[in-house]
Design an enzyme around this catalytic site. Structure first.
Site, PDB file in Angstrom:
ATOM      1  N   ARG A  21       0.815  -1.206   0.000  1.00  0.00           N
ATOM      2  CA  ARG A  21       0.000   0.000   0.000  1.00  0.00           C
ATOM      3  C   ARG A  21       0.850   1.257   0.000  1.00  0.00           C
ATOM      4  O   ARG A  21       1.763   1.387   0.819  1.00  0.00           O
ATOM      5  CB  ARG A  21      -0.903   0.045   1.225  1.00  0.00           C
ATOM      6  N   ASN A  53     -14.847   8.173   2.451  1.00  0.00           N
ATOM      7  CA  ASN A  53     -16.043   7.770   3.203  1.00  0.00           C
ATOM      8  C   ASN A  53     -16.707   8.956   3.894  1.00  0.00           C
ATOM      9  O   ASN A  53     -17.649   8.770   4.672  1.00  0.00           O
ATOM     10  CB  ASN A  53     -15.693   6.695   4.230  1.00  0.00           C
ATOM     11  N   HIS A 141     -17.332  -7.236   9.141  1.00  0.00           N
ATOM     12  CA  HIS A 141     -16.106  -6.431   9.180  1.00  0.00           C
ATOM     13  C   HIS A 141     -15.118  -6.953  10.227  1.00  0.00           C
ATOM     14  O   HIS A 141     -15.505  -7.534  11.243  1.00  0.00           O
ATOM     15  CB  HIS A 141     -16.495  -4.989   9.527  1.00  0.00           C
ATOM     16  N   GLU A 184     -24.326  -6.702   9.347  1.00  0.00           N
ATOM     17  CA  GLU A 184     -24.225  -5.296   8.926  1.00  0.00           C
ATOM     18  C   GLU A 184     -25.462  -4.926   8.116  1.00  0.00           C
ATOM     19  O   GLU A 184     -26.202  -5.808   7.680  1.00  0.00           O
ATOM     20  CB  GLU A 184     -22.976  -5.089   8.055  1.00  0.00           C
ATOM     21  N   SER A 188     -19.591  -2.948   3.016  1.00  0.00           N
ATOM     22  CA  SER A 188     -18.848  -1.826   2.444  1.00  0.00           C
ATOM     23  C   SER A 188     -18.133  -2.145   1.143  1.00  0.00           C
ATOM     24  O   SER A 188     -17.851  -1.253   0.369  1.00  0.00           O
ATOM     25  CB  SER A 188     -17.844  -1.301   3.463  1.00  0.00           C
ATOM     26  N   ASP A 213     -24.410  -3.538  12.494  1.00  0.00           N
ATOM     27  CA  ASP A 213     -23.418  -2.508  12.196  1.00  0.00           C
ATOM     28  C   ASP A 213     -23.999  -1.657  11.067  1.00  0.00           C
ATOM     29  O   ASP A 213     -24.181  -2.134   9.948  1.00  0.00           O
ATOM     30  CB  ASP A 213     -22.120  -3.198  11.759  1.00  0.00           C
ATOM     31  N   HIS A 216     -22.065   2.002   7.437  1.00  0.00           N
ATOM     32  CA  HIS A 216     -22.210   2.551   6.078  1.00  0.00           C
ATOM     33  C   HIS A 216     -23.657   2.920   5.770  1.00  0.00           C
ATOM     34  O   HIS A 216     -24.019   3.124   4.610  1.00  0.00           O
ATOM     35  CB  HIS A 216     -21.665   1.559   5.046  1.00  0.00           C
ATOM     36  N   THR A 244     -20.858   4.731  13.145  1.00  0.00           N
ATOM     37  CA  THR A 244     -19.643   5.555  13.196  1.00  0.00           C
ATOM     38  C   THR A 244     -20.009   7.021  13.035  1.00  0.00           C
ATOM     39  O   THR A 244     -21.037   7.355  12.438  1.00  0.00           O
ATOM     40  CB  THR A 244     -18.653   5.155  12.084  1.00  0.00           C
ATOM     41  N   LYS A 247     -17.866   8.619   9.005  1.00  0.00           N
ATOM     42  CA  LYS A 247     -18.145   8.464   7.567  1.00  0.00           C
ATOM     43  C   LYS A 247     -19.198   9.516   7.165  1.00  0.00           C
ATOM     44  O   LYS A 247     -18.843  10.660   6.980  1.00  0.00           O
ATOM     45  CB  LYS A 247     -18.518   7.023   7.261  1.00  0.00           C
ATOM     46  N   THR A 276      -9.505   4.023  27.895  1.00  0.00           N
ATOM     47  CA  THR A 276      -8.940   4.860  26.830  1.00  0.00           C
ATOM     48  C   THR A 276      -9.504   6.276  26.933  1.00  0.00           C
ATOM     49  O   THR A 276     -10.648   6.473  27.352  1.00  0.00           O
ATOM     50  CB  THR A 276      -9.215   4.230  25.438  1.00  0.00           C
ATOM     51  N   THR A 362      -8.687  -7.288   2.093  1.00  0.00           N
ATOM     52  CA  THR A 362      -9.957  -6.570   2.233  1.00  0.00           C
ATOM     53  C   THR A 362     -11.039  -7.247   1.392  1.00  0.00           C
ATOM     54  O   THR A 362     -12.196  -7.325   1.799  1.00  0.00           O
ATOM     55  CB  THR A 362      -9.779  -5.097   1.813  1.00  0.00           C
TER      56      THR A 362
HETATM   57  N1  PMP Z   1     -17.674  -1.400  10.539  1.00  0.00           N
HETATM   58  C1  PMP Z   1     -17.564  -1.402   9.209  1.00  0.00           C
HETATM   59  C2  PMP Z   1     -18.505  -2.247   8.423  1.00  0.00           C
HETATM   60  C3  PMP Z   1     -16.572  -0.645   8.575  1.00  0.00           C
HETATM   61  O1  PMP Z   1     -16.457  -0.666   7.242  1.00  0.00           O
HETATM   62  C4  PMP Z   1     -15.702   0.151   9.358  1.00  0.00           C
HETATM   63  C5  PMP Z   1     -14.610   1.031   8.762  1.00  0.00           C
HETATM   64  N2  PMP Z   1     -14.244   0.849   7.507  1.00  0.00           N
HETATM   65  C6  PMP Z   1     -15.856   0.125  10.735  1.00  0.00           C
HETATM   66  C7  PMP Z   1     -16.852  -0.648  11.300  1.00  0.00           C
HETATM   67  C8  PMP Z   1     -14.967   0.939  11.619  1.00  0.00           C
HETATM   68  O2  PMP Z   1     -15.433   2.243  11.695  1.00  0.00           O
HETATM   69  P1  PMP Z   1     -14.419   3.438  12.002  1.00  0.00           P
HETATM   70  O3  PMP Z   1     -13.767   3.800  10.709  1.00  0.00           O
HETATM   71  O4  PMP Z   1     -15.265   4.525  12.579  1.00  0.00           O
HETATM   72  O5  PMP Z   1     -13.420   2.912  12.978  1.00  0.00           O
END
Ligand code: PMP
Length: 406
Positions: A21, A53, A141, A184, A188, A213, A216, A244, A247, A276, A362
């Site tokens: 990459r 995104n 994911h 999900e 994605s 999830d 997206h 999230t 995005k 954290t 990916t």
């Molecule tokens: N879930 C899915 C399906 C994703 O595609 C992503 C990020 N690509 C995440 C969670 C993680 O989200 P974030 O980028 O906010 O960490």
């Protein structure tokens, strides 16, 4: 062991496979997105970003920027601690209220990213509910997979978007064991959308909790941007909705929304929440402004859908193969890692078009692709250039085209 030589050899394998990459070093310009300045491509200065995104361009929306500026000036830079120890600010609590309201749930809980929210919530739920069995969609994911793995709970993968397979698997299990079904809404990489209602029917029949999830989906679908589940009137049937802020909402952070008890449970036991530092208050305020805006404004969502449909029509017209799907994600299929990289490099060098190649792991080997994400702020001119560029490089790489649309 010669550690340095080991690292180099491993990296050489990636280079050899065309999977190494290289990041484009960009400076996004507030007010000019999708145009950005590129710093590490010789001879390329201005680029048009086609793989962001920040789906709606909310990362530059005046309401978001002014909320962030104002909170930064008023509260300073950081949160100053973990949520448990001095890091919970008014901005965090307000954002959690906004998120609970967005999903019609009693409560919501913030995390520093969508990745962390999945990892923390799933590892906690699956580990701490005694005897819990997890059923996970085969294409979930990495953040969900890692969370489930970390829990060490018994886990079964069900066939992607297949409620019948889920039903079969649940039917074979001890009806008295607690179960968590994890999936999900919008996937994605292929841009396909889950049969949420059918999956929920199965969950309810077997007394399983549901965890979706909507990373997206949030901001993009539903009359208030609550996601695909909102668009389909299903939010109240889902145990946990995860999303999230990084995005469609254009900022950063992740969250879960659910009952007061489930959110409190995760808040009280999840190490990814407890140990954290909290998000900076200015980020929380920016995300809240973005959510508030998208709860009432349809302009961005409508324009987004229109742009996506237009790009699709233009690509179909010149036979560029894409995966057909009902979402905003346009996967342009190349099927070869090296060609994918070549196309991406060539588009950057000759047209100032930035679209990152998507390779294994990916996506599976042989399905390498470019993942186009049109936004409401891509102009006709931007689209003309994209289509022209893709057509040229498609011919140069001797890639097959689909039968041209009439
Ligand atoms: N879930 C899915 C399906 C994703 O595609 C992503 C990020 N690509 C995440 C969670 C993680 O989200 P974030 O980028 O906010 O960490």
């Amino acid at each position: 062991m010669d550690y340095e030589a080991f690292f180099q050899t491993e990296l050489d394998v990636l280079r050899e496979d065309g999977r190494y990459r290289v990041f484009a070093e960009l400076e996004r310009k507030a007010g000019a997105f999708p145009h950005a300045t590129c710093f590490n491509h010789e001879g390329v200065d201005k680029v048009t970003v086609w793989c962001s995104n920040d789906y709606l361009g909310m990362g530059q929306h005046p309401a978001v920027l002014s909320a962030m500026h104002e909170t930064l000036d008023r509260c300073g830079a950081g949160a100053g601690g973990t949520r448990n120890i001095s890091g919970t600010t008014h901005a965090h609590v307000e954002l959690e209220r906004e998120l609970a309201d967005l999903h019609g749930k009693e409560s919501a809980l913030l995390f520093t990213s969508g990745y962390v929210s999945n990892w923390a919530a799933l590892s906690t739920l699956a580990a701490r509910i005694p005897g819990c069995i997890v059923l996970s969609d085969a294409l979930n994911h990495a953040s969900m997979i890692e969370g489930i793995r970390h829990s060490r709970a018994e886990c079964h993968r069900f066939a992607h978007n297949d409620p019948e397979d889920l039903d079969r698997r649940l039917s074979a299990m001890d009806p008295d064991r607690p179960k968590l079904v994890v999936f999900e809404s919008v996937y994605s990489m292929d841009g396909d959308i889950a049969p949420i209602e059918e999956i929920l029917d199965v969950c309810e029949r077997h007394g399983a909790m549901s965890y979706i999830d909507e990373v997206h989906g949030v901001g993009l679908y539903g009359p208030r941007g609550g996601g695909v589940a909102e668009a389909r009137g299903l939010m109240d049937r889902i145990t946990v909705i995860e999303g999230t802020l990084g995005k469609a909402f254009g900022v950063m952070g992740g969250y879960i929304a659910g009952s007061a008890a489930v959110c409190d449970f995760v808040r009280s036991f999840a190490s990814g929440f407890i140990f954290t530092t909290a998000l900076p208050p200015a980020l929380a305020a920016g995300a809240a402004a973005s959510i508030r805006h998208l709860k009432t404004s349809q302009v961005e969502r409508e324009r987004h859908q229109e742009r996506v449909a237009y790009v699709r029509r233009r690509l179909d017209a010149i036979g560029i193969p894409t995966i057909e799907n009902p979402s905003h994600i346009i996967p342009v299929m190349v099927g070869d890692a090296k060609k994918c990289k070549r196309i991406s490099d060539w588009l950057m060098e000759h047209h100032g078009i930035y679209v990152q190649p998507i390779n294994y792991p990916t996506v599976p080997v042989g399905t390498e692709r470019l993942r186009l994400t049109p936004s409401p702020v891509h102009s006709d001119d931007d689209i003309d250039r994209l289509v022209r560029g893709l057509s040229e490089i498609w011919s140069m790489c001797e890639l097959a085209r689909r039968e041209m649309a009439a």
